[in-house]
Design a protein around this motif. Sequence first.
Motif, PDB file in Angstrom:
ATOM      1  N   UNK A  47     -14.834  -7.502 -17.131  1.00 17.53           N
ATOM      2  CA  UNK A  47     -13.707  -7.444 -16.207  1.00 17.53           C
ATOM      3  C   UNK A  47     -13.956  -8.300 -14.958  1.00 17.53           C
ATOM      4  N   UNK A  48     -12.913  -8.926 -14.466  1.00 13.41           N
ATOM      5  CA  UNK A  48     -12.966  -9.700 -13.230  1.00 13.41           C
ATOM      6  C   UNK A  48     -12.223  -8.941 -12.142  1.00 13.41           C
ATOM      7  N   UNK A  49     -12.878  -8.793 -11.000  1.00 12.33           N
ATOM      8  CA  UNK A  49     -12.298  -8.069  -9.884  1.00 12.33           C
ATOM      9  C   UNK A  49     -12.489  -8.848  -8.583  1.00 12.33           C
ATOM     10  N   UNK A  50     -11.818  -8.394  -7.542  1.00 14.99           N
ATOM     11  CA  UNK A  50     -11.841  -9.048  -6.241  1.00 14.99           C
ATOM     12  C   UNK A  50     -12.863  -8.358  -5.338  1.00 14.99           C
ATOM     13  N   UNK A  51     -13.880  -9.080  -4.930  1.00 13.57           N
ATOM     14  CA  UNK A  51     -14.896  -8.547  -4.020  1.00 13.57           C
ATOM     15  C   UNK A  51     -14.887  -9.374  -2.742  1.00 13.57           C
ATOM     16  N   UNK A  52     -14.826  -8.690  -1.590  1.00 10.36           N
ATOM     17  CA  UNK A  52     -14.796  -9.389  -0.303  1.00 10.36           C
ATOM     18  C   UNK A  52     -15.856  -8.789   0.611  1.00 10.36           C
ATOM     19  N   UNK A  53     -16.398  -9.630   1.492  1.00 10.20           N
ATOM     20  CA  UNK A  53     -17.468  -9.186   2.378  1.00 10.20           C
ATOM     21  C   UNK A  53     -16.895  -8.402   3.548  1.00 10.20           C
ATOM     22  N   UNK A  54     -17.534  -7.293   3.858  1.00  7.49           N
ATOM     23  CA  UNK A  54     -17.027  -6.383   4.879  1.00  7.49           C
ATOM     24  C   UNK A  54     -16.934  -7.046   6.256  1.00  7.49           C
ATOM     25  N   UNK A  55     -17.845  -7.944   6.577  1.00  5.56           N
ATOM     26  CA  UNK A  55     -17.801  -8.607   7.878  1.00  5.56           C
ATOM     27  C   UNK A  55     -16.615  -9.558   7.966  1.00  5.56           C
ATOM     28  N   UNK A  56     -16.287 -10.237   6.854  1.00  3.33           N
ATOM     29  CA  UNK A  56     -15.102 -11.096   6.841  1.00  3.33           C
ATOM     30  C   UNK A  56     -13.843 -10.261   7.045  1.00  3.33           C
ATOM     31  N   UNK A  57     -13.811  -9.128   6.373  1.00  8.43           N
ATOM     32  CA  UNK A  57     -12.694  -8.193   6.495  1.00  8.43           C
ATOM     33  C   UNK A  57     -12.513  -7.749   7.949  1.00  8.43           C
ATOM     34  N   UNK A  58     -13.633  -7.417   8.604  1.00  6.86           N
ATOM     35  CA  UNK A  58     -13.582  -6.918   9.982  1.00  6.86           C
ATOM     36  C   UNK A  58     -13.031  -7.965  10.931  1.00  6.86           C
ATOM     37  N   UNK A  59     -13.390  -9.219  10.714  1.00  4.21           N
ATOM     38  CA  UNK A  59     -12.880 -10.295  11.574  1.00  4.21           C
ATOM     39  C   UNK A  59     -11.359 -10.305  11.572  1.00  4.21           C
ATOM     40  N   UNK A  60     -10.756 -10.175  10.398  1.00  2.00           N
ATOM     41  CA  UNK A  60      -9.294 -10.231  10.317  1.00  2.00           C
ATOM     42  C   UNK A  60      -8.636  -9.016  10.956  1.00  2.00           C
ATOM     43  N   UNK A  61      -9.291  -7.857  10.915  1.00  2.00           N
ATOM     44  CA  UNK A  61      -8.774  -6.700  11.647  1.00  2.00           C
ATOM     45  C   UNK A  61      -8.732  -7.004  13.149  1.00  2.00           C
ATOM     46  N   UNK A  62      -9.805  -7.604  13.654  1.00  2.07           N
ATOM     47  CA  UNK A  62      -9.864  -7.907  15.087  1.00  2.07           C
ATOM     48  C   UNK A  62      -8.844  -8.973  15.478  1.00  2.07           C
ATOM     49  N   UNK A  63      -8.663  -9.987  14.635  1.00  4.27           N
ATOM     50  CA  UNK A  63      -7.660 -11.016  14.915  1.00  4.27           C
ATOM     51  C   UNK A  63      -6.264 -10.399  14.946  1.00  4.27           C
ATOM     52  N   UNK A  64      -5.993  -9.495  14.002  1.00  8.24           N
ATOM     53  CA  UNK A  64      -4.688  -8.822  13.985  1.00  8.24           C
ATOM     54  C   UNK A  64      -4.474  -8.034  15.268  1.00  8.24           C
ATOM     55  N   UNK A 106       4.633  -1.837  16.933  1.00  9.33           N
ATOM     56  CA  UNK A 106       4.209  -3.109  16.350  1.00  9.33           C
ATOM     57  C   UNK A 106       3.045  -2.834  15.421  1.00  9.33           C
ATOM     58  N   UNK A 107       3.126  -3.350  14.192  1.00  8.20           N
ATOM     59  CA  UNK A 107       2.152  -2.918  13.197  1.00  8.20           C
ATOM     60  C   UNK A 107       1.948  -3.971  12.129  1.00  8.20           C
ATOM     61  N   UNK A 108       0.819  -3.870  11.471  1.00  6.75           N
ATOM     62  CA  UNK A 108       0.576  -4.616  10.241  1.00  6.75           C
ATOM     63  C   UNK A 108      -0.397  -3.815   9.390  1.00  6.75           C
ATOM     64  N   UNK A 109      -0.288  -3.977   8.081  1.00  5.93           N
ATOM     65  CA  UNK A 109      -1.150  -3.272   7.130  1.00  5.93           C
ATOM     66  C   UNK A 109      -1.958  -4.297   6.353  1.00  5.93           C
ATOM     67  N   UNK A 110      -3.263  -4.046   6.225  1.00  6.37           N
ATOM     68  CA  UNK A 110      -4.158  -4.960   5.527  1.00  6.37           C
ATOM     69  C   UNK A 110      -4.605  -4.310   4.224  1.00  6.37           C
ATOM     70  N   UNK A 111      -4.317  -4.979   3.105  1.00  7.67           N
ATOM     71  CA  UNK A 111      -4.618  -4.445   1.776  1.00  7.67           C
ATOM     72  C   UNK A 111      -5.795  -5.212   1.180  1.00  7.67           C
ATOM     73  N   UNK A 112      -6.734  -4.475   0.595  1.00  4.10           N
ATOM     74  CA  UNK A 112      -7.875  -5.137  -0.025  1.00  4.10           C
ATOM     75  C   UNK A 112      -8.420  -4.301  -1.169  1.00  4.10           C
ATOM     76  N   UNK A 113      -9.191  -4.952  -2.013  1.00  7.82           N
ATOM     77  CA  UNK A 113      -9.734  -4.312  -3.215  1.00  7.82           C
ATOM     78  C   UNK A 113     -11.139  -3.768  -2.953  1.00  7.82           C
ATOM     79  N   UNK A 114     -12.155  -4.509  -3.343  1.00  8.33           N
ATOM     80  CA  UNK A 114     -13.533  -4.015  -3.309  1.00  8.33           C
ATOM     81  C   UNK A 114     -14.286  -4.638  -2.137  1.00  8.33           C
ATOM     82  N   UNK A 115     -14.687  -3.806  -1.194  1.00 10.76           N
ATOM     83  CA  UNK A 115     -15.369  -4.265   0.013  1.00 10.76           C
ATOM     84  C   UNK A 115     -16.866  -4.058  -0.171  1.00 10.76           C
TER      85      UNK A 115
END
Length: 320
Positions: free
Chosen positions: A215-232, A162-171
């Motif tokens: 240039x416009x890029x996607x920046x996301x906060x590392x703590x928000x990212x971590x929450x979704x890893x834990x939920x997964x 059972x698996x899922x992959x999380x893709x993101x740009x700039x953390x």
Amino acid sequence: MSWLVTGGAGYIGSHVVRALAAEGLEPVVLDDLSSGIEAFVPEGVPFVRGTLLDGDLIANTLEAHGVTGVVHVAGYKYAGVSVQRPLHTYEQNVTGTATLLEAMAGRGVDRIVFSSSAAVYGTPSTDLVTEDTAKSPESPYGESKLIGEWLLRDQGVATGLRHTSLRYFNVVGSGEPNLYDASPHNLFPLVFQALLDGRTPKIFGDDYGTPDGTCVRDYVHVADLAVSHAVAAKKLDAGERLETAYNLGSGAGVSVRQIMDAMAEATGIAFTPEIGPRRPGDPDRIVAEGVLAGRDLDWKMRHTLLEMVSSAWEARRSAE
């Protein structure tokens, strides 16, 4: 239930470790410290120093700590440098992942959250990337992440993984004042170092087809990212169905000039960035959609740009 976090002493991995602990999961860290920092591992969290290429070590760690799942964050993450070091990149990211999956199968560990990358898309033809956007990686790093997703897919067919992959740009950002991004290649640490050295940061091109020309890029906060890893991880534990891949994207993005303005405000160091020529291959705008992750993984942008920059600056200064 214990979850192994590969690369758990790194910038992203150390935040994932804390998010797992906050959700009542018991993290165990495996890291070779090639880029991780042992002090980033919280007190009381078991730490095993070693490489993903050592299958026996992985198997013994899984057994010794009663591991039931893995968050696989470890890897060689420098896309630009991977072009000069393709064999090293494939060894670390592909052979390492295959060795991990083999050890998991041998110990009956049947769930994994994989830290993938938006690099699997390459330079997309659309400026809003969805999970269905064509995959066309442009570096050995991006290719190795896509192969990692294939390995999970094929192992799922073969063994029921059972698996899922999380893709993101700039953390970016920091969830704690002593956890900082030590990468020699990422924008935030590069700008911070320039300011600390008394140098003026540079913008490469200001004539793009964006509102302010940069240039416009996607920046996301590392703590928000971590929450979704834990939920997964929790949902895999509960046997809930997840998509095979999710984008953790802002849906909006910010420009390089907006980043520079926030840097000046957060640091208190007034500067006007130098404008250099465009870099070949830089598209005007690349931003990822995060709708599916918002639906399934409690993904959301909980931090403003200024909060991202301020928290990153505070953590970077702790390293001085």
